[in-house]
Design a protein around this motif. Sequence first.
Motif, PDB file in Angstrom:
ATOM      1  N   ILE A 174     -17.738  16.551  25.460  1.00 35.82           N
ATOM      2  CA  ILE A 174     -18.874  15.669  25.192  1.00 35.82           C
ATOM      3  C   ILE A 174     -19.566  15.148  26.446  1.00 35.82           C
ATOM      4  O   ILE A 174     -20.551  14.427  26.353  1.00 35.82           O
ATOM      5  CB  ILE A 174     -18.453  14.474  24.306  1.00 35.82           C
ATOM      6  N   LYS A 175     -19.074  15.512  27.614  1.00 37.40           N
ATOM      7  CA  LYS A 175     -19.751  15.097  28.843  1.00 37.40           C
ATOM      8  C   LYS A 175     -21.163  15.680  28.854  1.00 37.40           C
ATOM      9  O   LYS A 175     -21.378  16.814  28.391  1.00 37.40           O
ATOM     10  CB  LYS A 175     -18.974  15.552  30.071  1.00 37.40           C
ATOM     11  N   ILE A 176     -22.116  14.933  29.375  1.00 33.57           N
ATOM     12  CA  ILE A 176     -23.514  15.374  29.375  1.00 33.57           C
ATOM     13  C   ILE A 176     -23.651  16.747  30.023  1.00 33.57           C
ATOM     14  O   ILE A 176     -23.202  16.970  31.150  1.00 33.57           O
ATOM     15  CB  ILE A 176     -24.404  14.361  30.112  1.00 33.57           C
ATOM     16  N   GLY A 177     -24.267  17.666  29.273  1.00 30.46           N
ATOM     17  CA  GLY A 177     -24.535  18.994  29.808  1.00 30.46           C
ATOM     18  C   GLY A 177     -23.351  19.924  29.865  1.00 30.46           C
ATOM     19  O   GLY A 177     -23.462  21.043  30.376  1.00 30.46           O
ATOM     20  N   GLU A 178     -22.206  19.502  29.329  1.00 25.92           N
ATOM     21  CA  GLU A 178     -21.010  20.339  29.422  1.00 25.92           C
ATOM     22  C   GLU A 178     -21.101  21.514  28.459  1.00 25.92           C
ATOM     23  O   GLU A 178     -21.316  21.339  27.260  1.00 25.92           O
ATOM     24  CB  GLU A 178     -19.749  19.512  29.138  1.00 25.92           C
ATOM     25  N   LYS A 179     -20.923  22.722  28.978  1.00 28.01           N
ATOM     26  CA  LYS A 179     -21.025  23.942  28.176  1.00 28.01           C
ATOM     27  C   LYS A 179     -19.715  24.718  28.112  1.00 28.01           C
ATOM     28  O   LYS A 179     -19.626  25.728  27.409  1.00 28.01           O
ATOM     29  CB  LYS A 179     -22.115  24.858  28.744  1.00 28.01           C
ATOM     30  N   ARG A 180     -18.709  24.269  28.835  1.00 30.82           N
ATOM     31  CA  ARG A 180     -17.443  24.992  28.864  1.00 30.82           C
ATOM     32  C   ARG A 180     -16.569  24.643  27.662  1.00 30.82           C
ATOM     33  O   ARG A 180     -16.784  23.651  26.980  1.00 30.82           O
ATOM     34  CB  ARG A 180     -16.688  24.680  30.159  1.00 30.82           C
ATOM     35  N   VAL A 181     -15.548  25.452  27.438  1.00 34.27           N
ATOM     36  CA  VAL A 181     -14.546  25.169  26.417  1.00 34.27           C
ATOM     37  C   VAL A 181     -13.193  25.574  27.001  1.00 34.27           C
ATOM     38  O   VAL A 181     -13.116  26.486  27.830  1.00 34.27           O
ATOM     39  CB  VAL A 181     -14.849  25.912  25.097  1.00 34.27           C
ATOM     40  N   SER A 182     -12.146  24.902  26.589  1.00 30.25           N
ATOM     41  CA  SER A 182     -10.825  25.114  27.195  1.00 30.25           C
ATOM     42  C   SER A 182     -10.050  26.274  26.590  1.00 30.25           C
ATOM     43  O   SER A 182      -8.982  26.640  27.093  1.00 30.25           O
ATOM     44  CB  SER A 182      -9.990  23.843  27.056  1.00 30.25           C
ATOM     45  N   MET A 183     -10.573  26.867  25.514  1.00 30.36           N
ATOM     46  CA  MET A 183      -9.859  27.932  24.808  1.00 30.36           C
ATOM     47  C   MET A 183     -10.836  29.065  24.485  1.00 30.36           C
ATOM     48  O   MET A 183     -11.870  28.835  23.854  1.00 30.36           O
ATOM     49  CB  MET A 183      -9.271  27.374  23.511  1.00 30.36           C
ATOM     50  N   THR A 184     -10.524  30.259  24.935  1.00 32.46           N
ATOM     51  CA  THR A 184     -11.296  31.442  24.524  1.00 32.46           C
ATOM     52  C   THR A 184     -10.579  32.103  23.352  1.00 32.46           C
ATOM     53  O   THR A 184      -9.388  31.851  23.108  1.00 32.46           O
ATOM     54  CB  THR A 184     -11.392  32.459  25.665  1.00 32.46           C
ATOM     55  N   PRO A 185     -11.267  32.968  22.611  1.00 30.44           N
ATOM     56  CA  PRO A 185     -10.566  33.721  21.570  1.00 30.44           C
ATOM     57  C   PRO A 185      -9.373  34.507  22.114  1.00 30.44           C
ATOM     58  O   PRO A 185      -8.335  34.614  21.454  1.00 30.44           O
ATOM     59  CB  PRO A 185     -11.660  34.652  21.030  1.00 30.44           C
ATOM     60  N   SER A 186      -9.495  35.027  23.314  1.00 27.40           N
ATOM     61  CA  SER A 186      -8.392  35.772  23.922  1.00 27.40           C
ATOM     62  C   SER A 186      -7.175  34.884  24.136  1.00 27.40           C
ATOM     63  O   SER A 186      -6.038  35.261  23.804  1.00 27.40           O
ATOM     64  CB  SER A 186      -8.848  36.369  25.260  1.00 27.40           C
ATOM     65  N   LEU A 187      -7.382  33.693  24.703  1.00 29.54           N
ATOM     66  CA  LEU A 187      -6.279  32.761  24.903  1.00 29.54           C
ATOM     67  C   LEU A 187      -5.723  32.296  23.561  1.00 29.54           C
ATOM     68  O   LEU A 187      -4.503  32.146  23.395  1.00 29.54           O
ATOM     69  CB  LEU A 187      -6.750  31.559  25.734  1.00 29.54           C
ATOM     70  N   CYS A 188      -6.599  32.087  22.600  1.00 26.01           N
ATOM     71  CA  CYS A 188      -6.166  31.690  21.261  1.00 26.01           C
ATOM     72  C   CYS A 188      -5.227  32.742  20.665  1.00 26.01           C
ATOM     73  O   CYS A 188      -4.167  32.420  20.117  1.00 26.01           O
ATOM     74  CB  CYS A 188      -7.385  31.478  20.367  1.00 26.01           C
ATOM     75  N   ARG A 189      -5.607  33.991  20.789  1.00 24.72           N
ATOM     76  CA  ARG A 189      -4.780  35.079  20.259  1.00 24.72           C
ATOM     77  C   ARG A 189      -3.418  35.101  20.946  1.00 24.72           C
ATOM     78  O   ARG A 189      -2.375  35.323  20.294  1.00 24.72           O
ATOM     79  CB  ARG A 189      -5.501  36.409  20.463  1.00 24.72           C
ATOM     80  N   ARG A 190      -3.419  34.838  22.246  1.00 22.25           N
ATOM     81  CA  ARG A 190      -2.153  34.859  23.006  1.00 22.25           C
ATOM     82  C   ARG A 190      -1.210  33.762  22.519  1.00 22.25           C
ATOM     83  O   ARG A 190      -0.032  34.013  22.232  1.00 22.25           O
ATOM     84  CB  ARG A 190      -2.458  34.673  24.494  1.00 22.25           C
TER      85      ARG A 190
END
Length: 364
Positions: free
Chosen positions: A9-25
């Motif tokens: 929720i930080k202003i302008g933040e576009k990153r995410v801590s989990m990719t589908p690849s990491l999720c699958r792992r």
Amino acid sequence: MIIGVPKEIKIGEKRVSMTPSLCRRVTSLGAQVLMEKNAGLTAGFTDAEYKAAGATFAASAEKVWKSADMILKVKEPLEAEFGLMQQGQTLFTYLHLAAGPALAKQLCKKGILGIAYETVESSDGQFPLLKPMSQIAGRLSIQIGAYFLQSQVGGSGVLLGGIPGTMPGHVVVVGAGNSGAHAVRMAAGMGARVTVLDLDTRKLEVLDQEYRGKVVTLVSNPANVEAEVASADLVVGAVLIPAAKAPTVVTKKMVKNMRPGSVIVDIAIDQGGCVEGIQYTSHEKPTYQEFGVNHYAVPNMPALVGRTSTLGLTQATEPYVAMIVQKGVERALAEHKGLAKGVNTRGGRIVYGEVAKAVGFDQA
């Protein structure tokens, strides 16, 4: 183990801590991933991709925080998230507590096991989870500086690479660590005249050999910094002391001597900044002028390239997240000394010395 992934929720933040690849792992290892809906959309990852990788979804951040054993984030919790943190929860993210005493108090109050990306160490004493974002911030600093040097946005109208018959712009990089070295690479690649300063002559020797004298390397002392800053079109502050508040290297007096329309990009703003008195800015309002100099001090610079940053970050965090899932938090911390170095808060206390010193709390 339930791993919670709320939207940033930080202003302008576009990153995410989990990719589908990491999720699958991690789901293949037995963890459950609970994501807030559309948490990865700004980085280019859809809920359908996460669902295919084994994630489940919650309609609100509150449900994610309430259900998770460990929260996996990119940026530190903001004030709006303080009330969502659960007593005794594990939080794995960038914390930067030296510049955030209010957050440090909340983590202690709720007994949060706070593992900071920026203090996790590798076996050779490096900081593998800080490295990719430092590299991105260093490269972005030159792009950003070049843009704000343009006349239409209040800059001095200098083209960093110049053209034949004109002087190229002068870029001064203070600090030759990961971010500083990548700033040097970008600036030199654009054809700028580049000076880099650092206390560590070994780092300067590496850069001198790499650029074969095309980049000027100087020992960082007040006299050298003052002289170089005065002639700079763009100053990049890239000074880092891991977990500690960044030291003031560029003073207001030095900034006053810069030419009007020059630019400062302070990469160290996450840790309070290395330019005296510099104020935080945001992606919505990235610069302000003081003494006629444009100051850029956005603490989440890598969000400008959200997909690249997300991929770089999660590739680095994956081994540690997988280890925590396989072994459990406490066993992983006990067996991996480098991961244990990431622990900043535990049991209501700050347990990382530099952070405790910076925020004024007693170390456990």
